[in-house]
Design a protein around this motif. Structure first.
Motif, mmCIF file in Angstrom:
data_model
loop_
_atom_site.group_PDB
_atom_site.id
_atom_site.type_symbol
_atom_site.label_atom_id
_atom_site.label_comp_id
_atom_site.label_asym_id
_atom_site.label_seq_id
_atom_site.Cartn_x
_atom_site.Cartn_y
_atom_site.Cartn_z
ATOM 1 N N SER A 83 -7.029 -0.446 -2.234
ATOM 2 C CA SER A 83 -7.404 0.558 -1.166
ATOM 3 C C SER A 83 -6.787 1.914 -1.112
ATOM 4 C CB SER A 83 -7.282 -0.099 0.209
ATOM 5 O OG SER A 83 -7.820 0.768 1.190
ATOM 6 N N TYR A 84 -5.600 2.059 -1.330
ATOM 7 C CA TYR A 84 -5.012 3.460 -1.188
ATOM 8 C C TYR A 84 -4.721 3.942 -2.690
ATOM 9 C CZ TYR A 84 -1.982 6.764 0.892
ATOM 10 O OH TYR A 84 -1.029 8.023 1.095
ATOM 11 N N GLU A 85 -4.155 3.092 -3.385
ATOM 12 C CA GLU A 85 -3.788 3.944 -4.692
ATOM 13 C C GLU A 85 -5.029 4.087 -5.632
ATOM 14 O OE1 GLU A 85 0.411 3.666 -6.504
ATOM 15 O OE2 GLU A 85 -0.497 1.539 -6.313
ATOM 16 N N LYS A 86 -6.180 3.398 -5.419
ATOM 17 C CA LYS A 86 -7.390 3.373 -6.060
ATOM 18 C C LYS A 86 -7.001 2.853 -7.490
ATOM 19 C CE LYS A 86 -9.721 5.040 -2.704
ATOM 20 N NZ LYS A 86 -10.697 4.393 -1.961
ATOM 21 N N VAL A 87 -6.416 1.673 -7.679
ATOM 22 C CA VAL A 87 -6.217 1.110 -8.857
ATOM 23 C C VAL A 87 -7.171 0.201 -9.388
ATOM 24 C CG1 VAL A 87 -4.665 -0.553 -10.282
ATOM 25 C CG2 VAL A 87 -3.712 1.139 -8.831
ATOM 26 N N GLU A 192 1.992 -0.320 2.892
ATOM 27 C CA GLU A 192 2.296 -1.132 1.543
ATOM 28 C C GLU A 192 1.116 -1.671 0.737
ATOM 29 O OE1 GLU A 192 4.703 -4.577 2.940
ATOM 30 O OE2 GLU A 192 6.525 -3.160 3.797
ATOM 31 N N GLU A 193 1.050 -1.588 -0.488
ATOM 32 C CA GLU A 193 0.176 -2.131 -1.129
ATOM 33 C C GLU A 193 0.628 -3.200 -2.332
ATOM 34 O OE1 GLU A 193 -3.939 0.093 -1.483
ATOM 35 O OE2 GLU A 193 -2.850 0.460 -3.503
ATOM 36 N N GLY A 194 -0.390 -4.036 -2.582
ATOM 37 C CA GLY A 194 -0.194 -4.889 -3.632
ATOM 38 C C GLY A 194 -1.216 -5.546 -4.563
ATOM 39 N N TYR A 195 -1.207 -5.686 -5.784
ATOM 40 C CA TYR A 195 -2.571 -5.950 -6.596
ATOM 41 C C TYR A 195 -2.202 -6.905 -7.643
ATOM 42 C CZ TYR A 195 -1.026 -1.835 -8.802
ATOM 43 O OH TYR A 195 -0.326 -1.006 -9.465
ATOM 44 N N VAL A 196 -3.376 -7.479 -8.189
ATOM 45 C CA VAL A 196 -2.992 -8.154 -9.788
ATOM 46 C C VAL A 196 -4.283 -7.623 -10.293
ATOM 47 C CG1 VAL A 196 -3.151 -10.488 -10.820
ATOM 48 C CG2 VAL A 196 -1.848 -10.212 -8.722
#
Length: 263
Positions: A83-87, A192-196
């Protein structure tokens, strides 16, 4: 029962209220701690020996979407974007926004307590993905998309944390808040943001299913208990969904490590 009290600015603050908030705040950590320990110590399964309906744990690499599409044209998997970093090219994303509460009555030593951060907004998404079992080499479809209950054990990284000196939020943060109809006024915030990402290594606990030649990992149909974990002094935790986490030697691309300057 006696309730301990402090007097501050001629107002009474009850320890009982704060203690209840502490217990409520710690409950998710207790449950996630039990599930994480269960995930790490559940032995990896060999999918070539698994039977239909068996609870299995698979640790392996996530297939990149374009490689899957070249092999299986009918694959309906859709990659996600954080959502935030656009990864992009993610199979799981989470973005959490916390606001710092300013209770008027409290003892001085809890002014910066972590229990005063309140979750104001959250986004969590997951999608179906393929995983290759490192034991057998079998490729399985993990049904983590729509209508699936996923229990993520992914630790988010702090991307933005405002200070009391902040008078105006940064333009990226203001834009992100405005797009979600959230207040863009300057205040104490933590995002905070997390992703896989596709191509990283993950561990999944779920129920094994095999239909014709298709191998799938789906959420359990019944509630399962971790039982008491005496070595870690953890009480049992129940779960009824797919457990998604990172192996102990996780790929650096599996979750966000980037930090942005403070607003």
């Amino acid at each position: 029962m006696k309730i301990k009290r402090w007097k501050e600015d001629e107002k009474w603050w009850l320890w009982g209220d704060f203690g209840e908030r502490v217990r409520e705040a710690m409950e998710p950590y207790r449950r996630n701690g039990a599930l994480l320990f269960y995930l790490h110590f559940f032995p990896d399964s060999d999918l070539s020996l698994a039977t239909h309906g068996q609870l299995v744990k698979v640790t392996g690499l996530i297939w990149e979407l374009d490689k899957v599409l070249r092999m299986v044209v009918s694959c309906g998997s859709v990659s996600l974007e954080s959502s935030y970093e656009k990864v992009n090219r993610c199979i799981y994303t989470s973005t959490l926004l916390y606001e710092f509460e300013e209770p008027g009555m409290r003892p001085s030593y809890v002014r910066e307590s972590c229990f005063l951060w309140r979750m104001a907004y959250s986004e969590r998404f997951s999608t179906d993905f393929y995983i290759t079992d490192r034991k057998s080499g079998i490729r399985a479809l993990v049904k983590a998309g729509a209508d699936s209950n996923v229990i993520p054990l992914i630790i988010e990284s702090t991307l933005v944390k405002t200070t009391r000196k902040c008078e105006v939020l940064s333009s990226p943060l203001r834009k992100w808040l405005t797009e979600r109809n959230l207040s863009a006024e300057a205040r104490l915030l933590r995002l905070e943001e997390g992703y896989v990402k596709e191509g990283s290594s993950v561990s999944v606990i779920g129920m094994f299913q095999k239909q014709n030649d298709a191998v799938m990992i789906v959420q359990p149909q019944e509630i399962i208990s971790t039982r008491c974990l005496f070595r870690k002094m953890l009480l049992p935790a129940d779960f009824d969904g797919l457990i998604l986490g990172l192996p102990r030697m996780a790929d650096s691309a599996s979750h966000s490590n980037a930090m942005q300057p403070l607003d």
